[in-house]
Design an enzyme around this catalytic site. Structure first.
Site, PDB file in Angstrom:
ATOM      1  N   ASP A  56      41.000  40.723  41.310  1.00  0.00           N
ATOM      2  CA  ASP A  56      41.435  39.694  40.361  1.00  0.00           C
ATOM      3  C   ASP A  56      41.025  38.310  40.857  1.00  0.00           C
ATOM      4  O   ASP A  56      41.241  37.306  40.169  1.00  0.00           O
ATOM      5  CB  ASP A  56      42.940  39.795  40.052  1.00  0.00           C
ATOM      6  CG  ASP A  56      43.815  39.594  41.273  1.00  0.00           C
ATOM      7  OD1 ASP A  56      43.280  39.415  42.376  1.00  0.00           O
ATOM      8  OD2 ASP A  56      45.053  39.625  41.110  1.00  0.00           O
ATOM      9  N   SER A  57      40.375  38.258  42.034  1.00  0.00           N
ATOM     10  CA  SER A  57      39.725  37.016  42.473  1.00  0.00           C
ATOM     11  C   SER A  57      38.702  36.565  41.433  1.00  0.00           C
ATOM     12  O   SER A  57      38.271  35.412  41.442  1.00  0.00           O
ATOM     13  CB  SER A  57      39.045  37.214  43.830  1.00  0.00           C
ATOM     14  OG  SER A  57      38.199  38.352  43.806  1.00  0.00           O
ATOM     15  N   ASP A  95      41.449  46.138  40.615  1.00  0.00           N
ATOM     16  CA  ASP A  95      42.705  45.433  40.875  1.00  0.00           C
ATOM     17  C   ASP A  95      43.611  45.447  39.650  1.00  0.00           C
ATOM     18  O   ASP A  95      43.143  45.239  38.531  1.00  0.00           O
ATOM     19  CB  ASP A  95      42.375  43.960  41.171  1.00  0.00           C
ATOM     20  CG  ASP A  95      43.022  43.456  42.428  1.00  0.00           C
ATOM     21  OD1 ASP A  95      43.898  44.136  42.971  1.00  0.00           O
ATOM     22  OD2 ASP A  95      42.620  42.357  42.874  1.00  0.00           O
ATOM     23  N   LYS A 124      44.262  48.988  42.856  1.00  0.00           N
ATOM     24  CA  LYS A 124      44.925  48.224  43.927  1.00  0.00           C
ATOM     25  C   LYS A 124      46.053  47.416  43.309  1.00  0.00           C
ATOM     26  O   LYS A 124      45.869  46.834  42.238  1.00  0.00           O
ATOM     27  CB  LYS A 124      43.936  47.282  44.628  1.00  0.00           C
ATOM     28  CG  LYS A 124      44.608  46.371  45.655  1.00  0.00           C
ATOM     29  CD  LYS A 124      43.622  45.673  46.544  1.00  0.00           C
ATOM     30  CE  LYS A 124      43.072  44.380  46.024  1.00  0.00           C
ATOM     31  NZ  LYS A 124      44.079  43.321  45.755  1.00  0.00           N
ATOM     32  N   GLU A 126      49.403  44.633  44.434  1.00  0.00           N
ATOM     33  CA  GLU A 126      50.051  43.839  45.475  1.00  0.00           C
ATOM     34  C   GLU A 126      51.462  44.385  45.639  1.00  0.00           C
ATOM     35  O   GLU A 126      52.252  44.346  44.705  1.00  0.00           O
ATOM     36  CB  GLU A 126      50.018  42.352  45.107  1.00  0.00           C
ATOM     37  CG  GLU A 126      48.586  41.847  45.061  1.00  0.00           C
ATOM     38  CD  GLU A 126      48.430  40.352  44.828  1.00  0.00           C
ATOM     39  OE1 GLU A 126      49.439  39.626  44.832  1.00  0.00           O
ATOM     40  OE2 GLU A 126      47.284  39.924  44.653  1.00  0.00           O
ATOM     41  N   GLU A 193      46.052  41.067  53.911  1.00  0.00           N
ATOM     42  CA  GLU A 193      45.386  39.761  53.751  1.00  0.00           C
ATOM     43  C   GLU A 193      46.114  38.693  54.562  1.00  0.00           C
ATOM     44  O   GLU A 193      47.342  38.547  54.449  1.00  0.00           O
ATOM     45  CB  GLU A 193      45.358  39.376  52.263  1.00  0.00           C
ATOM     46  CG  GLU A 193      44.721  38.010  52.010  1.00  0.00           C
ATOM     47  CD  GLU A 193      44.304  37.763  50.568  1.00  0.00           C
ATOM     48  OE1 GLU A 193      44.394  38.691  49.733  1.00  0.00           O
ATOM     49  OE2 GLU A 193      43.872  36.634  50.286  1.00  0.00           O
TER      50      GLU A 193
HETATM   51  O1  KIV Z   1      41.077  39.995  44.331  1.00  0.00           O
HETATM   52  C1  KIV Z   1      40.463  40.154  45.383  1.00  0.00           C
HETATM   53  O2  KIV Z   1      39.264  39.899  45.492  1.00  0.00           O
HETATM   54  C2  KIV Z   1      41.194  40.673  46.523  1.00  0.00           C
HETATM   55  C3  KIV Z   1      40.527  40.553  47.841  1.00  0.00           C
HETATM   56  C4  KIV Z   1      40.699  39.178  48.328  1.00  0.00           C
HETATM   57  C5  KIV Z   1      40.995  41.562  48.794  1.00  0.00           C
HETATM   58  O3  KIV Z   1      42.297  41.116  46.404  1.00  0.00           O
END
Ligand code: KIV
Length: 276
Positions: A56-57, A95, A124, A126, A193
């Protein structure tokens, strides 16, 4: 029938959860990167990256937001589908964005979208104590899960900024305990992280599943960075753990290859990329 998934006409079979577990057991560092589109996915795959995350970056590096909070399930599904088309060998993780897994049923519904529409092989989220029931629910439905601990960017407004987590002894102990509970609930990977290197190592040591770090020191099972950070596309101040791998390389492919080599030979992360 099964050979299609295992071979796809390649000299090396595609990476799967067993490959990642074996790499941990044999001490081979797992090289991971983010990607958001098919063209970069082709390069990342060709460079030998083992695991690709549609993070989600993308809210920050693709969409120009200040945080990952505005990213939606549709955004991740769209980018994951594009990345999936570019990959042959690497394992694809998508994510779960902010508030897309607030309860077990919502988490399951959105994970199914990531896998069926986005082509992801794992999701993934959090995680913390509050997500254990969700991880259990997903595991019960055979959804592979990566649990993200330490600095959780979706909580930035609650934490009050992007900062190193787990520096205090009690917080470090809590994080170690939570990591173990998430593994026991069914998480297949734990991602850490921005935590002190010592904590990264201690969590790696107590878990059977691979521990992937971003700013978690050298003694974890693998490293992940944001693709645009290693290619020097990100402007302005970058976090301490970022290394510009474009320096000395004339193409993005060469830069990504040098990142993979540095993770594999453990020259990345160096002490200047780590937290104490
Ligand atoms: O969203 C993302 O790119 C991440 C990485 C920083 C691990 O969660």
């Amino acid at each position: 029938m099964y050979t299609q998934l295992e071979q796809r006409g390649m000299s090396e079979p595609p990476v799967n959860v067993s490959t990642l577990r074996k790499m941990k057991d044999e001490g081979e560092p797992i090289a991971c990167l983010t990607a958001y589109d098919a063209s970069f996915a082709v390069l990342v795959d060709a460079a030998g990256v083992d695991l690709v995350l549609v993070g989600d970056s993308l809210g920050m590096v693709i969409q120009g937001h200040d945080t990952t909070v505005p990213v939606t399930v549709n955004d991740i599904v769209y980018h994951s589908r594009a990345v999936a088309r570019g990959l042959r060998r690497a394992f694809l993780v998508a994510d779960m964005p902010f508030m897309s897994y607030a309860n077990p049923d919502q988490a399951l519904e959105n994970s199914v979208r990531m896998m069926q529409e986005g082509g992801a092989m794992m999701i993934k989220l959090e995680g913390g104590e509050g997500q254990i029931e969700i991880v259990e629910h997903l595991a019960r439905h055979d959804i592979p899960v990566c649990a993200h601990l330490g600095l959780k960017p979706q909580s930035v407004h609650k934490i009050g900024g992007f900062r190193v987590q787990g520096r205090e002894a009690d917080k470090a102990k809590d994080m170690q305990r939570t990591a173990k509970k998430l593994q026991d609930a069914g998480a297949d990977i734990v991602l850490l992280e921005c935590v002190p290197s010592e904590l990264g190592q201690s969590i790696r040591d107590v878990l059977d599943v691979p521990v992937i770090g971003i700013g978690a020191g050298p003694d974890v099972d693998g490293q992940i960075l944001v693709l645009y950070d290693i290619l020097d596309i990100t402007q302005g101040k970058t976090p301490r753990f970022v290394k510009n791998f474009q320096v000395g390389h004339s193409s993005p492919l060469d830069a990504i290859r040098s990142y993979v080599t540095a993770v594999k030979d453990r020259s990345y992360p160096a002490p200047e990329h780590c937290f104490s």
